[in-house]
Design a protein around this motif. Structure first.
Motif, PDB file in Angstrom:
ATOM      1  N   VAL A  92    -107.965 -77.598  -4.706  1.00  0.00           N
ATOM      2  CA  VAL A  92    -106.799 -76.722  -4.837  1.00  0.00           C
ATOM      3  C   VAL A  92    -106.262 -76.724  -6.256  1.00  0.00           C
ATOM      4  N   LEU A  93    -106.102 -77.900  -6.841  1.00  0.00           N
ATOM      5  CA  LEU A  93    -105.522 -77.974  -8.183  1.00  0.00           C
ATOM      6  C   LEU A  93    -106.446 -77.380  -9.237  1.00  0.00           C
ATOM      7  N   THR A 131    -107.270 -81.875  -2.489  1.00  0.00           N
ATOM      8  CA  THR A 131    -106.326 -81.685  -3.594  1.00  0.00           C
ATOM      9  C   THR A 131    -107.055 -81.314  -4.882  1.00  0.00           C
ATOM     10  N   SER A 132    -108.223 -81.892  -5.128  1.00  0.00           N
ATOM     11  CA  SER A 132    -108.971 -81.550  -6.340  1.00  0.00           C
ATOM     12  C   SER A 132    -109.389 -80.092  -6.323  1.00  0.00           C
ATOM     13  N   THR A 140    -106.151 -73.141  -8.644  1.00  0.00           N
ATOM     14  CA  THR A 140    -104.918 -72.385  -8.574  1.00  0.00           C
ATOM     15  C   THR A 140    -104.944 -71.273  -9.606  1.00  0.00           C
ATOM     16  N   LEU A 166    -100.320 -82.652   3.084  1.00  0.00           N
ATOM     17  CA  LEU A 166    -100.948 -83.074   1.842  1.00  0.00           C
ATOM     18  C   LEU A 166    -100.611 -82.148   0.682  1.00  0.00           C
ATOM     19  N   LEU A 167    -100.492 -80.826   0.953  1.00  0.00           N
ATOM     20  CA  LEU A 167    -100.418 -79.836  -0.123  1.00  0.00           C
ATOM     21  C   LEU A 167     -99.042 -79.228  -0.370  1.00  0.00           C
ATOM     22  N   LYS A 179     -97.212 -79.847  -3.470  1.00  0.00           N
ATOM     23  CA  LYS A 179     -97.965 -79.695  -4.722  1.00  0.00           C
ATOM     24  C   LYS A 179     -98.074 -78.246  -5.178  1.00  0.00           C
ATOM     25  N   CYS A 180     -98.046 -77.320  -4.237  1.00  0.00           N
ATOM     26  CA  CYS A 180     -98.175 -75.911  -4.592  1.00  0.00           C
ATOM     27  C   CYS A 180     -97.619 -75.055  -3.457  1.00  0.00           C
ATOM     28  N   ASN A 183    -108.561 -86.519   1.258  1.00  0.00           N
ATOM     29  CA  ASN A 183    -107.415 -85.997   0.496  1.00  0.00           C
ATOM     30  C   ASN A 183    -107.825 -85.586  -0.914  1.00  0.00           C
ATOM     31  N   GLU A 184    -108.666 -86.396  -1.538  1.00  0.00           N
ATOM     32  CA  GLU A 184    -109.087 -86.125  -2.910  1.00  0.00           C
ATOM     33  C   GLU A 184    -109.912 -84.847  -2.988  1.00  0.00           C
TER      34      GLU A 184
END
Length: 371
Positions: A355-356, A352-353, A359, A68-69, A72-73, A348-349
């Motif tokens: 983590v984003l 990801t929410s 950061t 998943l991640l 993205k990062c 997932n939301e």
């Protein structure tokens, strides 16, 4: 996967469990009072763990989050490195031997080549090295593998895995049961995932478990099941579907995991001729073990196939002495996670929410005791 009762409590050991529980309670109280310190971090730190000793499916769920991640990062996985032959902090390279970091970190490193994988018994020191060392200082999120009891670090998101076949509410503390700490300590979790559920679980089953766990309003509850991937040859370039196993084939199931019973039941749906040889979790195979493995496989009538897990494969691939006939028939059975009730998107939301939003880009104020 079919339901099976894996909760076995040794009642005669309950007095020892009470003593063990007292020790756990004192230790946790020292953290609650601030005598023992827990560190918080500005960058996203996600813990995936359990309060049951072994067998809840941590690695497949860690890999799910990595898939998943990792695009993205810059993600790092930090593990203790159970049964490794090294000490202290170790950063894994692609050519790092399994013995240096442990079987599960090695498995993750080979499957995800664009992330960092490190091991350290002290998660706090491991995080400090990942964030401070020149080679890894661009890390943006850290995933802690099996750190629910490691209270020296306070993760921003704490995920607790609970085995459907061994609910923590029906278990007892070690050594009578398999609980590392009392079931009520599930309150530290932000997310609880009931793992290894039947894919066809009925609504009544969800309600019974939800009532049994009795979670708090701030906790999200999810249910996941395990899906098998394609069988892949460990020493040969070959793939086949699990469904391609014929009833007349002899299946040799070789495992060194905590709870192999469910895998055997699942494979028996395709062939009734399953012979299993099980070793303890994370077992390092000895020459005597290899001779026993070869002899057991040789005794099976043809046609035959040998199946092992990804975790066992990470140790078997470095093991000498396996017979040619076994190597030509030895396949690895991958396991992946699927969330039930169509709630994978919600899970997932949340991940990801978090983590984003956390950061290290200055959008979140640094906490008073952050590093």
């Amino acid at each position: 996967m079919e339901e099976s009762d894996l909760v076995k409590v040794n009642r005669w050991l309950l007095p020892l469990s009470w003593l063990y529980g007292l020790g756990v309670a004192v230790r946790n109280a020292l953290f609650d009072m601030g005598i023992l310190k827990s560190q918080r971090y500005r960058l996203p730190v996600i813990s995936v763990g359990n309060i049951t000793s072994g067998g809840t499916g941590k690695t497949p769920h860690v890999e799910y989050i990595l898939r998943l991640l990792h695009k993205k990062c810059k993600v790092a996985v930090l593990s203790r490195g159970y049964k490794r032959k090294t000490k202290g902090y170790q950063l894994a390279r692609l050519d790092t031997p399994m013995q240096a970091i442990g079987d599960e970190p090695w498995q993750v490193r080979q499957k995800f080549r664009d992330i960092y994988v490190a091991v350290d018994k002290s998660r706090a020191e491991g995080i400090a090295r990942l964030c401070g060392d020149e080679a890894t200082k661009d890390v943006e999120a850290i995933l802690l593998d099996d750190a629910y009891q490691h209270l020296y670090v306070t993760p921003g998101l704490n995920i607790l895995l609970v085995d459907y076949h061994r609910l923590i509410t029906n278990d007892e503390l070690l050594p009578a049961g398999r609980l590392r700490e009392p079931a009520e300590n599930k309150s530290r979790a932000n997310i609880v995932v009931v793992t290894k559920c039947p894919a066809n679980m009925k609504p009544f089953g969800y309600r019974v478990i939800q009532k049994s766990l009795d979670l708090r309003p701030y906790q999200d509850l999810f249910f996941s099941t395990m899906r098998y991937g394609r069988l892949k040859g460990l020493f040969i370039d070959s793939e086949r579907r699990l469904e391609s196993i014929r009833p007349e084939e002899s299946v040799f199931l070789l495992t060194g995991i905590a709870l192999p019973e469910q895998m055997r039941q699942d494979i028996e749906e395709y062939s009734p001729n399953v012979t299993s040889l099980s070793f303890p979790d994370h077992h390092l195979f000895t020459p005597s073990d290899i001779r026993r493995i070869n002899a057991r496989f040789r005794s099976l009538p043809e046609p035959r196939i040998a199946i092992t897990t990804e975790k066992d494969a990470s140790r078997l691939i470095f093991t000498e002495g396996l017979s040619d006939e076994l190597c030509e028939c030895l396949y690895v059975l991958p396991i992946e996670v699927e969330f039930l009730r169509g709630e994978g998107g919600k899970f997932n939301e949340i991940i990801t929410s978090y983590v984003l939003e956390h950061t290290r880009n200055g959008r979140v104020a640094k906490k008073p005791n952050a590093k």
